[in-house]
Design an enzyme around this catalytic site. Structure first.
Site, PDB file in Angstrom:
ATOM      1  N   CYS A 113       0.728  -1.138  -0.091  1.00  0.00           N
ATOM      2  CA  CYS A 113       0.068  -0.015   0.118  1.00  0.00           C
ATOM      3  C   CYS A 113       0.774   1.326   0.047  1.00  0.00           C
ATOM      4  O   CYS A 113       0.317   2.396   0.000  1.00  0.00           O
ATOM      5  CB  CYS A 113      -0.906   0.085   1.162  1.00  0.00           C
ATOM      6  SG  CYS A 113      -1.657  -1.621   1.482  1.00  0.00           S
ATOM      7  N   HIS A 244      -3.054   6.354   2.113  1.00  0.00           N
ATOM      8  CA  HIS A 244      -3.504   5.278   1.639  1.00  0.00           C
ATOM      9  C   HIS A 244      -4.946   4.808   2.462  1.00  0.00           C
ATOM     10  O   HIS A 244      -5.007   5.082   3.620  1.00  0.00           O
ATOM     11  CB  HIS A 244      -2.625   4.165   2.179  1.00  0.00           C
ATOM     12  CG  HIS A 244      -3.272   2.624   2.132  1.00  0.00           C
ATOM     13  ND1 HIS A 244      -3.893   2.207   1.009  1.00  0.00           N
ATOM     14  CD2 HIS A 244      -3.294   1.840   3.161  1.00  0.00           C
ATOM     15  CE1 HIS A 244      -4.325   0.885   1.177  1.00  0.00           C
ATOM     16  NE2 HIS A 244      -4.011   0.594   2.739  1.00  0.00           N
ATOM     17  N   ASN A 274     -10.257  -0.732   0.288  1.00  0.00           N
ATOM     18  CA  ASN A 274      -9.018  -0.688   0.551  1.00  0.00           C
ATOM     19  C   ASN A 274      -8.457  -1.371  -0.930  1.00  0.00           C
ATOM     20  O   ASN A 274      -8.243  -2.522  -1.285  1.00  0.00           O
ATOM     21  CB  ASN A 274      -8.509  -1.462   1.410  1.00  0.00           C
ATOM     22  CG  ASN A 274      -7.039  -1.478   1.627  1.00  0.00           C
ATOM     23  OD1 ASN A 274      -6.409  -1.157   0.620  1.00  0.00           O
ATOM     24  ND2 ASN A 274      -6.561  -1.800   3.035  1.00  0.00           N
TER      25      ASN A 274
HETATM   26  C1  B83 Z   1      -3.187  -1.265   6.514  1.00  0.00           C
HETATM   27  C2  B83 Z   1      -3.643  -1.249   7.866  1.00  0.00           C
HETATM   28  C3  B83 Z   1      -2.661  -0.610   8.622  1.00  0.00           C
HETATM   29  C4  B83 Z   1      -1.312  -0.391   8.149  1.00  0.00           C
HETATM   30  C5  B83 Z   1      -1.145  -0.461   6.958  1.00  0.00           C
HETATM   31  C6  B83 Z   1      -2.233  -1.104   6.090  1.00  0.00           C
HETATM   32  C7  B83 Z   1      -4.330  -1.863   5.444  1.00  0.00           C
HETATM   33  O1  B83 Z   1      -5.474  -2.243   6.065  1.00  0.00           O
HETATM   34  O2  B83 Z   1      -4.332  -1.512   4.308  1.00  0.00           O
HETATM   35  N1  B83 Z   1      -4.919  -1.599   8.337  1.00  0.00           N
HETATM   36  C8  B83 Z   1      -5.438  -1.736   9.653  1.00  0.00           C
HETATM   37  O3  B83 Z   1      -4.676  -1.276  10.736  1.00  0.00           O
HETATM   38  C9  B83 Z   1      -6.471  -2.197  10.018  1.00  0.00           C
HETATM   39  C10 B83 Z   1      -7.705  -2.246   9.036  1.00  0.00           C
HETATM   40  C11 B83 Z   1      -8.831  -2.782   9.288  1.00  0.00           C
HETATM   41  C12 B83 Z   1      -9.073  -3.378  10.377  1.00  0.00           C
HETATM   42  C13 B83 Z   1      -8.002  -3.662  11.338  1.00  0.00           C
HETATM   43  C14 B83 Z   1      -6.610  -3.012  11.203  1.00  0.00           C
HETATM   44  O4  B83 Z   1      -8.213  -4.276  12.415  1.00  0.00           O
HETATM   45  C15 B83 Z   1      -8.007  -3.825  13.581  1.00  0.00           C
HETATM   46  C16 B83 Z   1      -8.013  -2.505  14.008  1.00  0.00           C
HETATM   47  C17 B83 Z   1      -7.761  -2.113  15.225  1.00  0.00           C
HETATM   48  C18 B83 Z   1      -7.487  -2.873  16.289  1.00  0.00           C
HETATM   49  C19 B83 Z   1      -7.392  -4.491  15.945  1.00  0.00           C
HETATM   50  C20 B83 Z   1      -7.806  -4.675  14.716  1.00  0.00           C
HETATM   51  N2  B83 Z   1     -10.295  -4.162  10.800  1.00  0.00           N
HETATM   52  C21 B83 Z   1     -11.175  -3.466  11.660  1.00  0.00           C
HETATM   53  C22 B83 Z   1     -12.123  -4.578  12.511  1.00  0.00           C
HETATM   54  C23 B83 Z   1     -12.951  -5.037  11.318  1.00  0.00           C
HETATM   55  C24 B83 Z   1     -12.182  -5.506  10.021  1.00  0.00           C
HETATM   56  C25 B83 Z   1     -11.126  -4.580   9.651  1.00  0.00           C
HETATM   57  C26 B83 Z   1     -13.118  -5.676   9.160  1.00  0.00           C
HETATM   58  C27 B83 Z   1     -12.623  -3.741  13.271  1.00  0.00           C
END
Ligand code: B83
Length: 319
Positions: A113, A244, A274
């Site tokens: 990304c 991103h 995404n």
């Molecule tokens: C990404 C990213 C972080 C850094 C670099 C790239 C990417 O997704 O491209 N993404 C996330 O940090 C991320 C995205 C969606 C999430 C997720 C993280 O999950 C958590 C978020 C906070 C704490 C723990 C997990 N999800 C969030 C959950 C639903 C799921 C997607 C469908 C609640």
């Protein structure tokens, strides 16, 4: 005379097949409310018969049509992708062949990304050292690496491609950048592992090639490392920030952490999901088309990618 680089044209292409949260809720145990409240995503575009090189070729053709440049004028083509058609040939070479850009050298960049930001940074150096015209495209068909039985990731990702023409300029438009990586956290976001099938190879426990992410780890990475990187590049008079499009909450949290108003952060995950390396150029072209951004306006923007590798990086530039 110093030769600088400027973005002279933008374009995008997404597959026709639009998949709503509602449709996904008929295919797996999820709901529109669950997806949109946690991610900000309402729909995404998913290929039915196209691969990454097809999407990127459409972008290349649109860039040439919009700019009235000929393919034969191109010095180079760089494609940022984590979902190439092949290991080789590169997507960039497939595009080069499809548009007959016979003078252009061509290569892909694998930085997930962050790919478009990495690729744009490399392209700017090529122009600064004498190349006249280059094409930089971010393109993905993430639908082919998603585990469609895993509802926590299948709902997040979409397919698409978008890109820019970069050409020589007498005025400076690129003012600062910081590209980073951390391979020690590589396993936090993986995709596309190629299993060695050789009769000499010992069995490994490596998982399937599906996209896998440790949500907590990469979320913390985005709020800590990415925020620090962005805070070192952003300036008081920045007009817009194009990050991103990973998750609505990440953008909200980062805006608070660096004390920049939320309305300066453009978003489009609502209707694209995404799209990894395509997310920033898709947002850029949509914002040019809807008039929020204007090429030649001297608007000051920051582009920030962050993703698998782990990689992250920001570029400060004027349009
Ligand atoms: C990404 C990213 C972080 C850094 C670099 C790239 C990417 O997704 O491209 N993404 C996330 O940090 C991320 C995205 C969606 C999430 C997720 C993280 O999950 C958590 C978020 C906070 C704490 C723990 C997990 N999800 C969030 C959950 C639903 C799921 C997607 C469908 C609640």
């Amino acid at each position: 005379m110093e030769q600088y680089a400027k973005i002279s044209c933008t374009s995008r292409y997404v597959p026709e097949n639009k998949v709503s949260n509602q449709l996904l809720s008929t295919m797996m145990d999820t709901s529109d409310e669950w997806i949109s409240s946690r991610t900000g995503i309402q729909a995404r575009n998913i290929v039915t018969d196209e691969n990454t090189s097809d999407l990127c070729t459409k972008v290349a053709e649109k860039l040439l049509t919009k700019s009235a440049k000929k393919a034969s004028e191109l010095d180079f083509i760089i494609v940022a992708t984590m979902t190439p058609d092949y290991g080789t040939p590169s997507v960039a070479c497939l595009v080069q062949g499809n548009i007959s850009a016979t003078k252009a050298f061509a290569f892909d960049i694998s930085a997930a990304c962050s790919g478009f930001v990495y690729a744009l940074s490399m392209a700017e150096k090529l122009i600064r050292t004498g190349k006249k015209l280059g094409m930089v495209i971010g393109g993905e068909t993430l639908s082919k690496v998603i585990d469609w039985d895993d509802r926590t990731t299948a709902v997040l990702f979409g397919d698409g491609a978008a890109g820019v023409l970069l050409e020589a300029s007498n005025e400076q438009h690129f003012f600062n950048e910081k590209l980073q990586a951390d391979g020690q956290r590589a396993k936090s976001l993986t995709s596309g592992y190629v299993q060695n099938q050789s009769p000499f190879y010992k069995e490994t426990s490596e998982s399937l090639g599906y996209l896998q992410m440790n949500g907590r780890d990469i979320y913390d990475f985005s709020l800590k490392d990415v925020t620090k990187n962005l805070s070192e590049i952003v300036e008081e008079d920045v007009d817009y920030l194009l990050l991103h499009q990973a998750n609505k909450r990440i953008i909200e949290k980062i805006s608070k952490k660096i004390n920049v108003p939320r309305e300066k952060f453009l978003t489009n995950m609502e209707h694209n999901g995404n799209t990894s390396a395509a997310s920033i150029p898709l947002l850029l072209d949509e914002s040019v088309e809807n008039g929020v951004l204007e090429l030649g306006s001297n608007q000051k923007i920051v582009l920030t990618g962050y993703g698998g590798g782990l990689t992250w990086g920001s570029i400060l530039l004027t349009l």
